[in-house]
Scaffold this motif. Sequence first.
Motif, mmCIF file in Angstrom:
data_model
loop_
_atom_site.group_PDB
_atom_site.id
_atom_site.type_symbol
_atom_site.label_atom_id
_atom_site.label_comp_id
_atom_site.label_asym_id
_atom_site.label_seq_id
_atom_site.Cartn_x
_atom_site.Cartn_y
_atom_site.Cartn_z
ATOM 1 N N ARG A 7 1.071 -1.123 0.056
ATOM 2 C CA ARG A 7 0.043 -0.121 0.003
ATOM 3 C C ARG A 7 0.853 1.261 -0.066
ATOM 4 O O ARG A 7 0.654 2.255 -0.675
ATOM 5 C CB ARG A 7 -0.920 0.098 1.320
ATOM 6 N N HIS A 8 2.000 1.116 0.932
ATOM 7 C CA HIS A 8 2.840 2.339 0.907
ATOM 8 C C HIS A 8 3.481 2.683 -0.439
ATOM 9 O O HIS A 8 3.612 3.739 -0.982
ATOM 10 C CB HIS A 8 3.978 1.966 1.757
ATOM 11 N N TRP A 9 4.122 1.456 -1.168
ATOM 12 C CA TRP A 9 4.712 1.727 -2.473
ATOM 13 C C TRP A 9 3.485 2.447 -3.660
ATOM 14 O O TRP A 9 3.887 3.011 -4.172
ATOM 15 C CB TRP A 9 4.983 0.467 -3.142
ATOM 16 N N GLN A 10 2.192 1.965 -3.290
ATOM 17 C CA GLN A 10 1.280 2.705 -4.222
ATOM 18 C C GLN A 10 1.203 4.017 -3.819
ATOM 19 O O GLN A 10 1.055 4.913 -4.765
ATOM 20 C CB GLN A 10 -0.213 1.947 -3.985
ATOM 21 N N GLU A 11 1.226 4.401 -2.445
ATOM 22 C CA GLU A 11 1.230 5.713 -2.279
ATOM 23 C C GLU A 11 2.362 6.602 -2.770
ATOM 24 O O GLU A 11 2.143 7.769 -3.195
ATOM 25 C CB GLU A 11 1.241 5.768 -0.438
ATOM 26 N N ILE A 12 3.555 6.120 -2.639
ATOM 27 C CA ILE A 12 4.641 6.709 -3.036
ATOM 28 C C ILE A 12 4.647 6.963 -4.568
ATOM 29 O O ILE A 12 4.721 8.109 -5.147
ATOM 30 C CB ILE A 12 5.952 5.659 -2.982
ATOM 31 N N HIS A 16 -10.686 -1.290 1.435
ATOM 32 C CA HIS A 16 -9.432 -1.004 0.944
ATOM 33 C C HIS A 16 -8.982 -2.467 0.885
ATOM 34 O O HIS A 16 -8.227 -2.748 -0.067
ATOM 35 C CB HIS A 16 -8.816 -0.227 1.888
ATOM 36 N N LYS A 17 -9.134 -3.370 1.854
ATOM 37 C CA LYS A 17 -8.768 -4.935 1.623
ATOM 38 C C LYS A 17 -9.247 -5.411 0.266
ATOM 39 O O LYS A 17 -8.676 -6.212 -0.401
ATOM 40 C CB LYS A 17 -9.235 -5.531 2.974
ATOM 41 N N LEU A 18 -10.619 -5.317 0.257
ATOM 42 C CA LEU A 18 -11.097 -5.755 -1.019
ATOM 43 C C LEU A 18 -10.324 -5.402 -2.329
ATOM 44 O O LEU A 18 -10.060 -6.119 -3.280
ATOM 45 C CB LEU A 18 -12.658 -5.288 -1.115
ATOM 46 N N MET A 37 -7.351 -4.190 -2.396
ATOM 47 C CA MET A 37 -5.996 -4.836 -2.613
ATOM 48 C C MET A 37 -6.008 -6.188 -3.028
ATOM 49 O O MET A 37 -5.326 -6.656 -3.827
ATOM 50 C CB MET A 37 -5.401 -4.771 -1.098
ATOM 51 N N ARG A 38 -7.147 -6.863 -2.541
ATOM 52 C CA ARG A 38 -7.192 -8.261 -2.919
ATOM 53 C C ARG A 38 -7.488 -8.468 -4.333
ATOM 54 O O ARG A 38 -6.829 -9.419 -5.234
ATOM 55 C CB ARG A 38 -8.231 -9.222 -1.853
ATOM 56 N N THR A 39 -8.322 -7.739 -4.706
ATOM 57 C CA THR A 39 -8.680 -7.624 -6.375
ATOM 58 C C THR A 39 -7.598 -7.386 -7.269
ATOM 59 O O THR A 39 -7.653 -8.156 -7.970
ATOM 60 C CB THR A 39 -10.107 -6.533 -6.474
ATOM 61 N N THR A 40 -6.619 -6.369 -6.776
ATOM 62 C CA THR A 40 -5.607 -6.253 -7.643
ATOM 63 C C THR A 40 -4.592 -7.404 -7.757
ATOM 64 O O THR A 40 -4.186 -7.769 -8.850
ATOM 65 C CB THR A 40 -4.649 -4.991 -7.128
ATOM 66 N N VAL A 41 -4.556 -8.214 -6.808
ATOM 67 C CA VAL A 41 -3.792 -9.492 -6.975
ATOM 68 C C VAL A 41 -4.432 -10.363 -7.717
ATOM 69 O O VAL A 41 -3.724 -10.964 -8.645
ATOM 70 C CB VAL A 41 -3.488 -10.033 -5.535
ATOM 71 N N LEU A 42 -5.717 -10.408 -7.538
ATOM 72 C CA LEU A 42 -6.561 -11.443 -8.651
ATOM 73 C C LEU A 42 -6.431 -11.195 -9.925
ATOM 74 O O LEU A 42 -6.070 -12.085 -10.766
ATOM 75 C CB LEU A 42 -8.114 -11.555 -7.949
ATOM 76 N N ILE A 43 -6.321 -9.870 -10.166
ATOM 77 C CA ILE A 43 -6.482 -9.475 -11.536
ATOM 78 C C ILE A 43 -5.257 -9.679 -12.246
ATOM 79 O O ILE A 43 -4.999 -10.179 -13.533
ATOM 80 C CB ILE A 43 -7.133 -7.957 -11.598
ATOM 81 N N ALA A 44 -4.217 -9.329 -11.299
ATOM 82 C CA ALA A 44 -2.900 -9.507 -11.892
ATOM 83 C C ALA A 44 -2.355 -11.003 -12.068
ATOM 84 O O ALA A 44 -1.927 -11.313 -13.270
ATOM 85 C CB ALA A 44 -1.684 -8.986 -11.047
ATOM 86 N N ASP A 45 -2.842 -11.858 -11.191
ATOM 87 C CA ASP A 45 -2.708 -13.168 -11.240
ATOM 88 C C ASP A 45 -3.675 -13.852 -12.711
ATOM 89 O O ASP A 45 -2.986 -14.379 -13.427
ATOM 90 C CB ASP A 45 -3.410 -13.940 -10.297
ATOM 91 N N LEU A 46 -4.533 -13.088 -12.721
ATOM 92 C CA LEU A 46 -5.565 -13.681 -14.084
ATOM 93 C C LEU A 46 -5.096 -13.209 -15.360
ATOM 94 O O LEU A 46 -5.176 -13.895 -16.245
ATOM 95 C CB LEU A 46 -7.099 -13.113 -13.592
ATOM 96 N N LEU A 47 -4.529 -12.247 -15.410
ATOM 97 C CA LEU A 47 -3.944 -11.533 -16.638
ATOM 98 C C LEU A 47 -2.689 -12.082 -16.992
ATOM 99 O O LEU A 47 -2.100 -12.303 -18.050
ATOM 100 C CB LEU A 47 -3.765 -10.000 -16.709
ATOM 101 N N ILE A 48 -1.683 -12.495 -15.952
ATOM 102 C CA ILE A 48 -0.299 -12.823 -16.263
ATOM 103 C C ILE A 48 0.004 -14.300 -16.100
ATOM 104 O O ILE A 48 0.196 -15.186 -17.161
ATOM 105 C CB ILE A 48 0.619 -12.090 -15.411
#
Lengths: 477, 400
Positions: A42-47, A78-80, A82-93
């Motif tokens: 989350r912090h890296w997203q912030e930066i 926020h948790k939802l 973050m978790r969704t971003t992981v799922l999408i990245a997984d699904l795409l790559i």
Amino acid sequence: MEKWYLMTVVVLIGLTVRWTVSLNSYSGAGKPPMFGDYEAQRHWQEITFNLPVKQWAKFINPDWIALHTSRGYESQAHKLFMRTTVLIADLLIYIPAVVLYCCCLKEISTKKKIANALCILLYPGLILIDYGHFQYNSVSLGFALWGVLGISCDCDLLGSLAFCLAINYKQMELYHALPFFCFLLGKCFKKGLKGKGFVLLVKLACIVVASFVLCWLPFFTEREQTLQVLRRLFPVDRGLFEDKVANIWCSFNVFLKIKDILPRHIQLIMSFCSTFLSLLPACIKLILQPSSKGFKFTLVSCALSFFLFSFQVHEKSILLVSLPVCLVLSEIPFMSTWFLLVSTFSMLPLLLKDELLMPSVVTTMAFFIACVTSFSIFEKTSEEELQLKSFSISVRKYLPCFTFLSRIIQYLFLISVITMVLLTLMTVTLDPPQKLPDLFSVLVCFVSCLNFLFFLVYFNIIIMWDSKSGRNQKKIS
Amino acid sequence: MAALTIATGTGNWFSALALGVTLLKCLLIPTYHSTDFEVHRNWLAITHSLPISQWYYEATSEWTLDYPPFFAWFEYILSHVAKYFDQEMLNVHNLNYSSSRTLLFQRFSVIFMDVLFVYAVRECCKCIDGKKVGKELTEKPKFILSVLLLWNFGLLIVDHIHFQYNGFLFGLMLLSIARLFQKRHMEGAFLFAVLLHFKHIYLYVAPAYGVYLLRSYCFTANKPDGSIRWKSFSFVRVISLGLVVFLVSALSLGPFLALNQLPQVFSRLFPFKRGLCHAYWAPNFWALYNALDKVLSVIGLKLKFLDPNNIPKASMTSGLVQQFQHTVLPSVTPLATLICTLIAILPSIFCLWFKPQGPRGFLRCLTLCALSSFMFGWHVHEKAILLAILPMRIGKNKDV
């Protein structure tokens, strides 16, 4: 391919398991001020969102971070996200790479391909770390897998590009860099350095340099900035190892406190030399006799050598070894399943800290059942199935009574599994004695390390003894 | 190594399916749960802390005991295991108590009780003849039926997310159907009687059972053209069936009869005050009826046929459970819904009586009874559709 609907079901099962695991706690949940990997991401997203590129690497001032009121931000929505971003990245790559890889496997039936995909997608280690602990490993591993696919199917340029992207996403992928380099170099040599081989070499060099330049361009503006990035990526100041990890140095430390005795530069040299010595034979073999099968096995042994002997290794780095092992699941199902179980077990202290005991147990059992049902692994323990035939023939020249290799391996498997189950039960139910608060973590790491050493020897044996049958058999991609 | 294979139960696709879905259920433990979770916790508390005479009178919580006595005894037995997980959940005054141990216990109790469901599915699979089709596993009727029943997503969502105990109840129903297929009628009747005293919603399908057992079991033979042979009526069978039902009911309702609490029990079991439709409408006929009434009242208001002062305040769509009157169309009483339901099931009952086709005909009639009751019943929950879906699965597979 036919039976595409079964493959769809497999992918959906994989996604369901991933999403249900993500319902659990994440690393550092509700544990200020450090929190954990979730907060790190989350912090890296912030930066990266808020600051210009010039300042991305400039985080020397800790006060700056404190100014941002979003630090330690935790909420359901926020948790939802973050978790969704992981799922999408997984699904795409990652997931398409796995599906395509299984479809491209030669000489096995469609059903076995689908079963293979199911087992790889159910591998607990990656699911628990990405969806439980919280990280984005599926992106780098996915890119690496695209790289392997490309190179195995003779699309060398695209494969190299994909792998460069993987490295630039996460520098840990350098564990896989040597086999890629050696395999491609070997291919160039084979095509003849004076003709096509040279052309290929030049093309590959251009692709690698171009992709690196593109990724690093924003950071090349100042020399100091580049150095800062490098310092962040390779923190040699942090020491030989951190926390408890299942590698040689940590296990050695139990008996002899080398971390404290030896000076820093000696540790560095020791680690460097042992890593390279252990992976040299396989790499040289790969340059001289490049084959797709050799490439995959060398990926395993190289990554394992790095994991066991390298500097500042984290427990999660075992995922870099697990990915290539997943790729050889169809060739040596019994040993691969065993390795993947041990790799998940080696992360037990970390998973327990994140309160992921239930998902760990459930996904491990699901994976085990899937492998046993798909590959009938317990029926494939003969010497031939374990690819140890040529090795045992060579040994029998000196020791004629060496006929019980597969029996030994079966017993070792039983002992290993029983030890893992017992240690898990002990860690969960008992409290460690007061004088040795880290007793169980250390035991887990030590046992895992022993297992990994065994696998290192095993995989190197397969690679080295493959030469005699390699030339006679037709090339298996 | 062979022993290990057998131990992991994977020499068999059925075990793999059952184990797989059980593992999925374990992964669903941390998901959302509805107020039904608190309902069952409350019932654990009531049955554990209070004497039997208080069970159907207790009203500290709004979720009063409204299932038949066997289910209350089931909760009582569970509560004796619950006390080892978390004693606090058994306190009647601990409303909405949901510690992590409570959650774990309740979820695991549902998962554990599903063992009965798995067994029942296995028995149903035995009733299917799968020899005609080819070798491919995914084409075998037994495999398809097992997947459709064991991995039934409606049941998974209702039982393991929303939280209810339908799994083992459907297990009882499927088991009784299987017994009827296997010509073990007395066992089938006994199992159904027990089921009725666990959850009285299965009254929806009682007519099918009653007519089938009377026609195909009590009349032991048919005339050559398939019609009824009155002389083959067996008093012994009728009496033994009656005895089974009577004994089960006595066991269940006996204690409450002795305590003179039967009216109270029945008022809890059949709460007609709750209104024609549940808080969220079941997609049945009365939902359409309500919608039509709403549309007509809006049109009526616009065209000034209706006086706004006469329209009752209670809104049907407010998400509350209460009684209300319709504005344009005639209001519906419980008796009216009963008559509609009876009319709807009449054709299938007639077929079952006059043209019995053995257990298959019974299964079709059962599905139709469930569906008709769902369509026209009073205060139907959306979940009741499962009653129609699950038997339909078996019917579909038998015809494959």
